[in-house]
Design a protein around this motif. Structure first.
Motif, short mmCIF file in Angstrom:
data_model
loop_
_atom_site.label_atom_id
_atom_site.label_comp_id
_atom_site.label_asym_id
_atom_site.label_seq_id
_atom_site.Cartn_x
_atom_site.Cartn_y
_atom_site.Cartn_z
N ASP A 86 -7.99 3.73 -4.84
CA ASP A 86 -8.65 3.57 -3.54
C ASP A 86 -10.16 3.40 -3.71
N GLU A 87 -10.72 4.23 -4.59
CA GLU A 87 -12.17 4.17 -4.81
C GLU A 87 -12.58 2.85 -5.42
N VAL A 88 -11.76 2.33 -6.34
CA VAL A 88 -12.05 1.02 -6.93
C VAL A 88 -12.05 -0.06 -5.85
N GLN A 89 -11.08 0.00 -4.98
CA GLN A 89 -10.99 -0.99 -3.91
C GLN A 89 -12.19 -0.92 -2.98
N ALA A 90 -12.61 0.31 -2.63
CA ALA A 90 -13.77 0.47 -1.77
C ALA A 90 -15.04 -0.05 -2.44
N ALA A 91 -15.17 0.21 -3.76
CA ALA A 91 -16.34 -0.28 -4.49
C ALA A 91 -16.34 -1.81 -4.57
N LEU A 92 -15.19 -2.39 -4.76
CA LEU A 92 -15.09 -3.86 -4.80
C LEU A 92 -15.54 -4.47 -3.48
N ALA A 93 -15.17 -3.80 -2.38
CA ALA A 93 -15.53 -4.33 -1.06
C ALA A 93 -17.03 -4.30 -0.83
N ASP A 94 -17.74 -3.33 -1.44
CA ASP A 94 -19.18 -3.19 -1.22
C ASP A 94 -20.01 -3.90 -2.28
N THR A 95 -19.40 -4.42 -3.33
CA THR A 95 -20.13 -5.04 -4.43
C THR A 95 -20.24 -6.54 -4.22
N THR A 96 -21.46 -7.05 -4.34
CA THR A 96 -21.67 -8.50 -4.16
C THR A 96 -21.54 -9.27 -5.46
N HIS A 97 -21.82 -8.61 -6.59
CA HIS A 97 -21.72 -9.27 -7.89
C HIS A 97 -20.77 -8.46 -8.78
N THR A 98 -19.68 -9.10 -9.19
CA THR A 98 -18.69 -8.43 -10.01
C THR A 98 -18.48 -9.23 -11.29
N SER A 99 -18.53 -8.57 -12.44
CA SER A 99 -18.36 -9.26 -13.71
C SER A 99 -16.89 -9.50 -14.01
N GLY A 100 -16.64 -10.51 -14.84
CA GLY A 100 -15.27 -10.80 -15.24
C GLY A 100 -14.68 -9.66 -16.04
N GLU A 101 -15.55 -8.95 -16.80
CA GLU A 101 -15.06 -7.83 -17.60
C GLU A 101 -14.51 -6.72 -16.70
N THR A 116 3.84 9.02 5.19
CA THR A 116 3.73 9.61 6.53
C THR A 116 2.50 10.52 6.63
N SER A 117 2.21 11.25 5.55
CA SER A 117 1.12 12.23 5.59
C SER A 117 -0.25 11.58 5.65
N PHE A 118 -0.47 10.52 4.87
CA PHE A 118 -1.81 9.96 4.73
C PHE A 118 -1.97 8.59 5.39
N ASN A 119 -0.86 7.93 5.73
CA ASN A 119 -0.89 6.65 6.43
C ASN A 119 -1.85 5.66 5.78
N PRO A 120 -1.61 5.28 4.52
CA PRO A 120 -2.51 4.34 3.84
C PRO A 120 -2.42 2.95 4.47
N PRO A 121 -3.48 2.14 4.34
CA PRO A 121 -3.44 0.78 4.91
C PRO A 121 -2.39 -0.08 4.20
N LYS A 122 -1.93 -1.11 4.91
CA LYS A 122 -0.86 -1.95 4.37
C LYS A 122 -1.30 -2.71 3.11
N GLU A 123 -2.59 -3.05 3.04
CA GLU A 123 -3.05 -3.82 1.87
C GLU A 123 -3.16 -2.95 0.62
N ALA A 124 -3.06 -1.62 0.78
CA ALA A 124 -3.12 -0.74 -0.38
C ALA A 124 -1.75 -0.67 -1.03
N LEU A 182 4.38 1.54 -4.15
CA LEU A 182 5.00 0.97 -5.35
C LEU A 182 6.48 1.31 -5.41
N GLN A 183 7.28 0.35 -5.77
CA GLN A 183 8.72 0.55 -5.96
C GLN A 183 9.10 0.00 -7.33
#
Length: 443
Positions: free
Chosen positions: A67-82, A112-120, A125-126
């Protein structure tokens, strides 16, 4: 410059994955660090070991780190290929070990407990499951059964609802329509909408029903819905009979508006209910809607209801269509053994045939039929409409210049006339009174 927040998030995610993977590898002996853990129904040993070693805390650590990685990606304007490559590699390890996460999911319903967003996607995972049973290979068939059953159900709901809603719903109609509609919408929603499918899956999970049976259960519910709706559709004639009874009671009580509504509902539910058509014809005749009455009598006459044929022939006589009336009456009397009309009905048939013959100027036949009707009312001790044959016979005698016999019949006509129940007798009584007055004045 690369955002340090993203780097920190990737580092946390990597550590969580490593700890997570180490725990899984330690629980399954002789398995290399890069092997894929896939849950399968036959791999009970791996499942039990994972349940003993892996904890919900470790799984939550991995998922929240992602989740934290996803949030950081959303706020980062420059992301390296690495950085992207590192995230992709860690995501692959996470997906490869979806089976281990599924073992925790069975006891902790975090959706049910945390109701994560659909894109997460990492929260839902199955494990990849290979078909290993006969029913797994037929999932496509059960899905087809579900869709086909729902299609048939929607068609039945439309047909049944339109019949009940004619002229506005009553209590029984509203209950029938709402119940079948709710059941169909619930079943269709569970099969055809994403929200319905998710709710359906959660319900089956709570009931601890194995996933390999889900398609069969869905098909079973859809098929049962079709059976239920089909049963309701086939029971419409019985329901129509009840509406017919209610309408008849309303008619006898003088509540003609309610009688018409119930008769129309009965006919809509069962158009082949000729008895209801006949009774609706009687009601329309009382209301002086003779064209509507004629239509209902014509439908009932197709089923050879003697009373309907008799009333239809009377309307033809009133409409001066004497040949058609006479033909109907002759056929009905010829089929007396088959149709078995009551004494009152046969009396009315003979009377109307005599009337039609009178209007056709066929006086001998008219006289014969009217005399036969009079004999029948005496032998059967009839009490209703017994003046009518005498009124008509008086007219036949007048046409044959037999004034003495005519006057006798006019007297009998007045004696037994019941103008409150017969509009025909009312006009004939007036004529009878004129004839008798003329006779007295002549004296």
């Amino acid at each position: 410059m690369i955002d340090s927040r993203l780097q920190q998030a990737i580092t946390r995610y990597k550590k969580a994955i490593e700890k997570f993977k180490t725990t899984i590898d330690a629980s399954v002996p002789n398995q290399s660090a890069n092997s894929q853990v896939v849950m399968d129904a036959d791999q009970t040993t791996q499942k039990e070991a994972s349940q003993k070693q892996l904890t919900p805390t470790q799984v939550f650590e991995v998922l929240t780190a992602r989740d934290e990685v996803q949030a950081a990606l959303a706020d980062t304007t420059h992301t390296s290929g690495e950085s992207l490559a590192a995230i992709a590699q860690l995501d692959k390890i996470l997906k490869d070990n979806a089976g281990a996460i599924a073992t925790i999911c069975e006891t902790v319903d975090w959706q049910t407990s945390f109701n994560p967003p659909k894109e997460a996607w990492w929260w839902s995972l199955q494990p990849e499951r290979k078909p290993h049973k006969f029913w797994d290979q037929l999932d496509w068939f059960w899905s087809a059964v579900s869709i086909s059953s729902l299609t048939i159900s929607l068609g039945l709901v439309g047909d049944i609802s339109s019949r009940f809603l004619t002229g506005g719903p009553d209590t029984l109609g509203a209950v029938a329509v709402s119940t079948q509609s709710i059941l169909t919408l619930l079943t269709a929603g569970g099969a055809l909408t994403l929200a319905g499918q998710e709710a359906y899956k959660r319900t089956l999970k709570r009931l601890k029903i194995p996933e390999r049976f889900w398609h069969e259960i869905s098909a079973g519910f859809s098929f049962l819905l079709v059976i239920g709706l089909l049963g309701l559709r086939l029971s419409l004639p019985q329901i129509a009979t009840q509406y017919n009874k209610w309408g008849f009671n309303n008619y006898n009580e003088g509540d003609w508006g309610s009688a018409e509504e119930n008769y129309q509902r009965a006919i809509k539910l069962n158009p082949d209910d000729t008895l209801t058509h006949f009774r609706l014809g009687l009601l329309y005749e009382e209301l002086q809607k003779l064209d509507l009455a004629r239509t209902e009598y014509q439908i009932a006459a197709q089923d050879n209801i003697p009373d309907a044929i008799n009333n239809l022939s009377r309307l033809y006589i009133l409409n001066k269509n004497y040949p058609v009336a006479a033909n109907l009456l002759l056929k009905t009397l010829a089929d007396e053994q088959k149709l078995k009309p009551s004494a009152e009905t046969k009396h009315a048939l003979l009377k109307n045939l005599g009337w039609a013959r009178l209007m056709q100027s066929h006086y001998p036949d008219a006289e014969a039929k009217l005399l036969e009707a009079i004999d029948l009312q005496q032998s059967a001790k009839l009490t209703k409409n017994i003046a009518t044959p005498h009124c008509l016979l008086a007219q036949v005698m007048e046409a044959q210049k037999d004034k003495k016999s005519a006057l006798k019949e006019w007297e009998t006509c007045i004696q037994y006339a019941d103008i409150a129940s017969s509009t025909d007798e009312d006009s004939w009584v007036i004529t009878a009174q004129k004839r008798l007055t003329e006779q007295e004045n002549g004296k």
